[in-house]
Design a protein around this motif. Sequence first.
Motif, PDB file in Angstrom:
ATOM      1  N   ARG A  89     -62.900 -60.951  -8.139  1.00  0.00           N
ATOM      2  CA  ARG A  89     -64.172 -60.985  -6.887  1.00  0.00           C
ATOM      3  C   ARG A  89     -63.656 -60.890  -5.913  1.00  0.00           C
ATOM      4  NH1 ARG A  89     -62.996 -65.359  -7.616  1.00  0.00           N
ATOM      5  NH2 ARG A  89     -64.187 -66.187  -8.775  1.00  0.00           N
ATOM      6  N   SER A  90     -62.904 -60.231  -5.352  1.00  0.00           N
ATOM      7  CA  SER A  90     -62.459 -59.601  -3.629  1.00  0.00           C
ATOM      8  C   SER A  90     -62.543 -58.504  -3.822  1.00  0.00           C
ATOM      9  CB  SER A  90     -61.069 -60.269  -3.530  1.00  0.00           C
ATOM     10  OG  SER A  90     -60.547 -62.009  -3.091  1.00  0.00           O
ATOM     11  N   ALA A  91     -62.652 -57.678  -4.149  1.00  0.00           N
ATOM     12  CA  ALA A  91     -62.426 -55.935  -4.423  1.00  0.00           C
ATOM     13  C   ALA A  91     -64.154 -56.110  -4.658  1.00  0.00           C
ATOM     14  CB  ALA A  91     -61.937 -55.468  -5.598  1.00  0.00           C
ATOM     15  N   LEU A  92     -64.659 -56.766  -4.853  1.00  0.00           N
ATOM     16  CA  LEU A  92     -66.686 -56.213  -5.189  1.00  0.00           C
ATOM     17  C   LEU A  92     -67.122 -56.640  -4.022  1.00  0.00           C
ATOM     18  CD1 LEU A  92     -69.422 -56.204  -6.678  1.00  0.00           C
ATOM     19  CD2 LEU A  92     -68.801 -58.316  -7.997  1.00  0.00           C
ATOM     20  N   ILE A  93     -66.786 -58.029  -3.823  1.00  0.00           N
ATOM     21  CA  ILE A  93     -67.193 -58.901  -2.059  1.00  0.00           C
ATOM     22  C   ILE A  93     -66.940 -57.897  -1.496  1.00  0.00           C
ATOM     23  CG2 ILE A  93     -66.518 -61.108  -0.456  1.00  0.00           C
ATOM     24  CD1 ILE A  93     -66.684 -62.733  -2.587  1.00  0.00           C
ATOM     25  N   LEU A 136     -65.993 -54.462  -1.274  1.00  0.00           N
ATOM     26  CA  LEU A 136     -66.503 -53.671  -1.503  1.00  0.00           C
ATOM     27  C   LEU A 136     -68.472 -53.686  -0.686  1.00  0.00           C
ATOM     28  CD1 LEU A 136     -65.475 -52.198  -4.185  1.00  0.00           C
ATOM     29  CD2 LEU A 136     -64.766 -51.180  -2.197  1.00  0.00           C
ATOM     30  N   CYS A 137     -69.224 -54.582  -1.430  1.00  0.00           N
ATOM     31  CA  CYS A 137     -70.448 -55.509  -1.151  1.00  0.00           C
ATOM     32  C   CYS A 137     -70.495 -55.571   0.325  1.00  0.00           C
ATOM     33  CB  CYS A 137     -70.736 -56.249  -1.401  1.00  0.00           C
ATOM     34  SG  CYS A 137     -70.983 -56.699  -3.417  1.00  0.00           S
ATOM     35  N   LEU A 138     -69.992 -55.671   1.755  1.00  0.00           N
ATOM     36  CA  LEU A 138     -69.677 -55.683   2.955  1.00  0.00           C
ATOM     37  C   LEU A 138     -69.171 -54.346   3.170  1.00  0.00           C
ATOM     38  CD1 LEU A 138     -67.732 -58.730   3.481  1.00  0.00           C
ATOM     39  CD2 LEU A 138     -70.458 -58.667   3.603  1.00  0.00           C
ATOM     40  N   THR A 139     -68.993 -52.873   2.869  1.00  0.00           N
ATOM     41  CA  THR A 139     -68.409 -52.235   3.136  1.00  0.00           C
ATOM     42  C   THR A 139     -69.346 -51.287   3.181  1.00  0.00           C
ATOM     43  OG1 THR A 139     -66.687 -51.911   1.234  1.00  0.00           O
ATOM     44  CG2 THR A 139     -66.211 -52.763   3.032  1.00  0.00           C
ATOM     45  N   GLU A 140     -70.007 -51.062   1.781  1.00  0.00           N
ATOM     46  CA  GLU A 140     -70.867 -50.210   1.761  1.00  0.00           C
ATOM     47  C   GLU A 140     -71.949 -50.440   2.489  1.00  0.00           C
ATOM     48  OE1 GLU A 140     -70.658 -47.615  -0.697  1.00  0.00           O
ATOM     49  OE2 GLU A 140     -68.400 -47.888   0.115  1.00  0.00           O
ATOM     50  N   THR A 141     -72.643 -51.769   2.470  1.00  0.00           N
ATOM     51  CA  THR A 141     -73.866 -52.384   2.772  1.00  0.00           C
ATOM     52  C   THR A 141     -74.068 -51.400   4.524  1.00  0.00           C
ATOM     53  OG1 THR A 141     -73.976 -54.092   1.923  1.00  0.00           O
ATOM     54  CG2 THR A 141     -75.295 -53.619   3.582  1.00  0.00           C
ATOM     55  N   MET A 198     -59.293 -45.335   1.611  1.00  0.00           N
ATOM     56  CA  MET A 198     -60.937 -45.878   1.787  1.00  0.00           C
ATOM     57  C   MET A 198     -60.471 -46.682   3.333  1.00  0.00           C
ATOM     58  SD  MET A 198     -63.424 -47.425  -1.347  1.00  0.00           S
ATOM     59  CE  MET A 198     -64.529 -47.529  -0.266  1.00  0.00           C
ATOM     60  N   THR A 199     -59.246 -47.354   3.848  1.00  0.00           N
ATOM     61  CA  THR A 199     -59.085 -47.535   4.964  1.00  0.00           C
ATOM     62  C   THR A 199     -59.098 -46.788   6.015  1.00  0.00           C
ATOM     63  OG1 THR A 199     -57.918 -49.592   3.843  1.00  0.00           O
ATOM     64  CG2 THR A 199     -57.206 -48.747   6.218  1.00  0.00           C
ATOM     65  N   ALA A 258     -61.631 -55.278   5.369  1.00  0.00           N
ATOM     66  CA  ALA A 258     -62.310 -55.341   4.584  1.00  0.00           C
ATOM     67  C   ALA A 258     -61.035 -54.582   2.842  1.00  0.00           C
ATOM     68  CB  ALA A 258     -63.886 -55.355   4.084  1.00  0.00           C
ATOM     69  N   HIS A 259     -61.381 -53.258   3.123  1.00  0.00           N
ATOM     70  CA  HIS A 259     -60.820 -52.450   2.474  1.00  0.00           C
ATOM     71  C   HIS A 259     -59.363 -52.569   2.596  1.00  0.00           C
ATOM     72  CE1 HIS A 259     -64.336 -49.042   3.306  1.00  0.00           C
ATOM     73  NE2 HIS A 259     -64.320 -49.642   1.887  1.00  0.00           N
ATOM     74  N   TRP A 260     -58.042 -52.717   3.484  1.00  0.00           N
ATOM     75  CA  TRP A 260     -57.640 -52.904   3.400  1.00  0.00           C
ATOM     76  C   TRP A 260     -57.186 -53.673   2.967  1.00  0.00           C
ATOM     77  CZ3 TRP A 260     -53.757 -49.873   3.642  1.00  0.00           C
ATOM     78  CH2 TRP A 260     -52.227 -50.298   3.975  1.00  0.00           C
ATOM     79  N   TRP A 261     -57.761 -55.375   3.744  1.00  0.00           N
ATOM     80  CA  TRP A 261     -57.338 -56.724   2.695  1.00  0.00           C
ATOM     81  C   TRP A 261     -57.540 -56.571   1.087  1.00  0.00           C
ATOM     82  CZ3 TRP A 261     -52.975 -58.699   4.169  1.00  0.00           C
ATOM     83  CH2 TRP A 261     -52.309 -58.497   5.528  1.00  0.00           C
ATOM     84  N   GLY A 262     -58.950 -56.522   1.130  1.00  0.00           N
ATOM     85  CA  GLY A 262     -59.745 -56.545   0.101  1.00  0.00           C
ATOM     86  C   GLY A 262     -59.638 -55.452  -0.908  1.00  0.00           C
TER      87      GLY A 262
END
Length: 298
Positions: free
Chosen positions: A19-23, A25-30, A89-90, A192-196
């Motif tokens: 779930r953390s990875a998905l959230i 990536l949703c934030l970072t892609e947007t 990605m980071t 978000a990329h580093w921690w998610g």
Amino acid sequence: MTLAISRPGQASLSRAGLRSALIALCLTETTSYGVLYYAFPVMATQISATTGWSTISITAGFSAAQLIAALVGIPVGRWLDHHGPRLVMTAGSALAVLATVMIALAPSLPLFIVAWLLAGVAMGAVFYPPAFTALTRWYGEHRVRALTWLTLAAGLASTVFAPTTARLLQEWGWRNTFLILAAVLAVVTIPAHWWGLRAPWPALPAPALTRADAQATNTPAAIVRSLPFVAITTGLSLASFAAFAAVISLVPLLLERGLDTGTAALALGLGGAGQVAGRSPTRTCPDISTCVRGPCSS
């Protein structure tokens, strides 16, 4: 029931980790698409008007960035296969911030174009392809649902960032707007990329090749040269070219027709809302993964 995906030699991927990875990536892609892609068409007319650089020249720099992103995708894909998305990605996010600042501060057209080429490298590391790869590997058989949520969220990039960019543009000008967007990019995407994206990276599954597959007809090189692959790649490329041309030209075209920047940006943002509506599972098919496996029974 706790969702966990296990593979030989790898730690179990917990539901919380997925779930953390998905959230993330949703934030970072947007955010990445909003800053690196949808902000430019809103600001292109003012950039040309205030600098004297031709619209064709600045758009050429932006277009070249898309080509660079495609080329960068090859080494990024190889890295992802073996190491996962967290580091690449980071680093891509950090490079995107630097490139956006360079775009904002570019004193001449050549440096402006160079900054966009650098942004293209960052795009190859932070846009959809690496994000799709990450979710596909982590979610396994549940990947369709995860990818659907990601495209629904990131589909709102233009809806959020086009009007926001227009408002900032009216108040601060295009250079300061890019600097503000660079700050947003840094605050959202780097952490978000580093921690998610800390979940263990599953091992690359070994290909199940038969003796016939080992022959030239079914190797990756042969598939890439095959007529069906070339045809579908050509068709998708032409469709993408048309869609991207419409996105980039929409705001300048509406401005020429007399609309103000805010209204033109809102029109661009409505396209994102339309994408989300088109990607949403229908009421008659509540679970999109069912349709991927076979005809809907509901």
